[in-house]
Design a protein around this motif. Structure first.
Motif, PDB file in Angstrom:
ATOM      1  N   GLU A  64       0.820  -1.153  -0.048  1.00  0.00           N
ATOM      2  CA  GLU A  64      -0.174   0.184   0.067  1.00  0.00           C
ATOM      3  C   GLU A  64       1.261   1.004   0.043  1.00  0.00           C
ATOM      4  OE1 GLU A  64      -2.456  -0.094   2.992  1.00  0.00           O
ATOM      5  OE2 GLU A  64      -4.211  -2.515   2.670  1.00  0.00           O
ATOM      6  N   ARG A  65       1.785   1.195   1.140  1.00  0.00           N
ATOM      7  CA  ARG A  65       2.572   2.327   0.952  1.00  0.00           C
ATOM      8  C   ARG A  65       3.800   2.562  -0.787  1.00  0.00           C
ATOM      9  NH1 ARG A  65       5.944   1.065   4.452  1.00  0.00           N
ATOM     10  NH2 ARG A  65       7.908   0.174   3.696  1.00  0.00           N
ATOM     11  N   ILE A  66       4.248   1.706  -1.268  1.00  0.00           N
ATOM     12  CA  ILE A  66       4.202   1.481  -2.935  1.00  0.00           C
ATOM     13  C   ILE A  66       3.390   2.562  -3.632  1.00  0.00           C
ATOM     14  CG2 ILE A  66       4.990   0.207  -4.509  1.00  0.00           C
ATOM     15  CD1 ILE A  66       5.967  -1.496  -3.004  1.00  0.00           C
ATOM     16  N   TYR A  67       2.357   1.983  -3.954  1.00  0.00           N
ATOM     17  CA  TYR A  67       0.711   2.527  -4.328  1.00  0.00           C
ATOM     18  C   TYR A  67       0.525   4.737  -3.909  1.00  0.00           C
ATOM     19  CZ  TYR A  67       0.263  -1.563  -6.581  1.00  0.00           C
ATOM     20  OH  TYR A  67      -0.480  -2.716  -6.844  1.00  0.00           O
ATOM     21  N   ALA A  68       0.897   4.685  -2.637  1.00  0.00           N
ATOM     22  CA  ALA A  68       0.413   6.577  -2.593  1.00  0.00           C
ATOM     23  C   ALA A  68       1.496   7.200  -2.581  1.00  0.00           C
ATOM     24  CB  ALA A  68       0.687   5.581  -0.864  1.00  0.00           C
ATOM     25  N   THR A  69       2.945   6.129  -2.656  1.00  0.00           N
ATOM     26  CA  THR A  69       3.707   7.402  -2.775  1.00  0.00           C
ATOM     27  C   THR A  69       4.302   7.082  -4.756  1.00  0.00           C
ATOM     28  OG1 THR A  69       5.378   6.115  -1.039  1.00  0.00           O
ATOM     29  CG2 THR A  69       6.095   7.281  -2.996  1.00  0.00           C
ATOM     30  N   LYS A  70       3.437   6.281  -5.067  1.00  0.00           N
ATOM     31  CA  LYS A  70       3.573   6.437  -6.536  1.00  0.00           C
ATOM     32  C   LYS A  70       2.081   7.257  -7.348  1.00  0.00           C
ATOM     33  CE  LYS A  70       4.413   1.935  -8.493  1.00  0.00           C
ATOM     34  NZ  LYS A  70       4.467   1.310  -9.343  1.00  0.00           N
ATOM     35  N   LEU A  71       1.215   7.474  -5.550  1.00  0.00           N
ATOM     36  CA  LEU A  71      -0.288   8.710  -6.392  1.00  0.00           C
ATOM     37  C   LEU A  71       0.553   9.790  -5.895  1.00  0.00           C
ATOM     38  CD1 LEU A  71      -2.912   6.509  -5.070  1.00  0.00           C
ATOM     39  CD2 LEU A  71      -2.260   7.239  -7.318  1.00  0.00           C
ATOM     40  N   LEU A  72       0.654  10.372  -4.838  1.00  0.00           N
ATOM     41  CA  LEU A  72       1.344  11.768  -4.280  1.00  0.00           C
ATOM     42  C   LEU A  72       2.714  11.810  -5.787  1.00  0.00           C
ATOM     43  CD1 LEU A  72       1.542  10.458  -0.977  1.00  0.00           C
ATOM     44  CD2 LEU A  72       0.456  12.028  -1.913  1.00  0.00           C
ATOM     45  N   ALA A  73       3.744  11.049  -5.589  1.00  0.00           N
ATOM     46  CA  ALA A  73       4.896  11.502  -6.553  1.00  0.00           C
ATOM     47  C   ALA A  73       3.587  12.206  -7.528  1.00  0.00           C
ATOM     48  CB  ALA A  73       5.568  10.521  -6.990  1.00  0.00           C
ATOM     49  N   TRP A  74       2.766  11.536  -9.078  1.00  0.00           N
ATOM     50  CA  TRP A  74       2.099  11.704 -10.240  1.00  0.00           C
ATOM     51  C   TRP A  74       1.361  12.788  -9.430  1.00  0.00           C
ATOM     52  CZ3 TRP A  74      -0.070   6.532 -11.146  1.00  0.00           C
ATOM     53  CH2 TRP A  74       0.529   5.134 -11.168  1.00  0.00           C
ATOM     54  N   ASN A  75       0.953  13.263  -7.741  1.00  0.00           N
ATOM     55  CA  ASN A  75       0.291  14.399  -8.115  1.00  0.00           C
ATOM     56  C   ASN A  75       0.818  15.417  -8.122  1.00  0.00           C
ATOM     57  OD1 ASN A  75      -2.168  15.701  -7.135  1.00  0.00           O
ATOM     58  ND2 ASN A  75      -1.193  16.343  -5.460  1.00  0.00           N
ATOM     59  N   GLU A  76       2.182  15.511  -7.753  1.00  0.00           N
ATOM     60  CA  GLU A  76       3.323  16.350  -7.821  1.00  0.00           C
ATOM     61  C   GLU A  76       4.473  17.050  -9.115  1.00  0.00           C
ATOM     62  OE1 GLU A  76       4.032  19.036  -5.498  1.00  0.00           O
ATOM     63  OE2 GLU A  76       2.471  16.784  -3.948  1.00  0.00           O
ATOM     64  N   ASP A  77       3.542  15.810 -10.176  1.00  0.00           N
ATOM     65  CA  ASP A  77       4.393  15.908 -11.111  1.00  0.00           C
ATOM     66  C   ASP A  77       3.182  16.759 -12.591  1.00  0.00           C
ATOM     67  OD1 ASP A  77       5.170  16.195 -13.489  1.00  0.00           O
ATOM     68  OD2 ASP A  77       5.775  13.207 -13.616  1.00  0.00           O
ATOM     69  N   PRO A  78       4.052  17.681 -12.353  1.00  0.00           N
ATOM     70  CA  PRO A  78       2.773  18.915 -13.140  1.00  0.00           C
ATOM     71  C   PRO A  78       2.669  17.834 -14.684  1.00  0.00           C
ATOM     72  CG  PRO A  78       4.506  20.026 -12.482  1.00  0.00           C
ATOM     73  CD  PRO A  78       5.050  18.793 -12.147  1.00  0.00           C
ATOM     74  N   SER A  79       3.616  16.846 -15.045  1.00  0.00           N
ATOM     75  CA  SER A  79       3.249  17.033 -16.673  1.00  0.00           C
ATOM     76  C   SER A  79       2.315  15.753 -16.142  1.00  0.00           C
ATOM     77  CB  SER A  79       4.758  16.761 -17.242  1.00  0.00           C
ATOM     78  OG  SER A  79       5.456  15.469 -16.272  1.00  0.00           O
ATOM     79  N   HIS A  80       1.901  14.863 -15.390  1.00  0.00           N
ATOM     80  CA  HIS A  80       1.390  13.706 -15.180  1.00  0.00           C
ATOM     81  C   HIS A  80      -0.306  14.201 -15.444  1.00  0.00           C
ATOM     82  CE1 HIS A  80      -0.335   9.710 -13.294  1.00  0.00           C
ATOM     83  NE2 HIS A  80       0.820   9.326 -14.101  1.00  0.00           N
TER      84      HIS A  80
END
Length: 129
Positions: free
Chosen positions: A27-43
């Motif tokens: 779950e931490r892996i998925y949460a980390t990905k979601l947060l990283a994608w949210n911070e990436d303006p190109s995503h």
């Protein structure tokens, strides 16, 4: 990707800490990905943290104007489904919207089960009124 889709908005009705303090590894892996994608303006993914926007935990937050979606057509999915094929959800859904763009189309009802005695009683009462 899906043609015409330029944005994915997750309406998060819990505190951000439910993503930042996950303890189970998967779950931490998925949460980390979601947060990283949210911070990436190109995503295309964006997380709308309802509580940080001064809203309460409410399923209707998906319709709140503070979301400011980029597109005219918006598709909504609950985390509990139902989920169907890409063709049923996107292709057919967008075609229905094109034909009826002034109304909500293709809404799937929530699955409500009356399992507890309280809910069964409430259901019976509602039928009598």
């Amino acid at each position: 990707g899906w043609p015409g889709m330029s944005e994915i908005i997750i309406v998060w009705n819990s505190p951000r800490t439910t993503l930042t303090t996950v303890t189970k590894e998967k779950e931490r892996i998925y949460a980390t990905k979601l947060l990283a994608w949210n911070e990436d303006p190109s995503h295309p993914l964006r997380i709308f943290f309802s509580l940080e926007e001064g809203l309460t935990n409410n399923l209707l937050n998906r319709y709140h104007p503070k979301l400011r979606p980029k597109n005219q057509a918006v598709m909504y999915f609950d985390d509990d489904g139902p989920f169907f094929s890409k063709e049923a959800m996107v292709d057919v859904g967008l075609e229905l919207w094109r034909r009826n763009s002034n109304v909500q189309v293709g809404a799937w009802p929530r699955n409500i089960r009356y399992l507890s005695s309280r809910m069964k009683d409430a259901g019976k009462k509602g039928l009598k009124e």
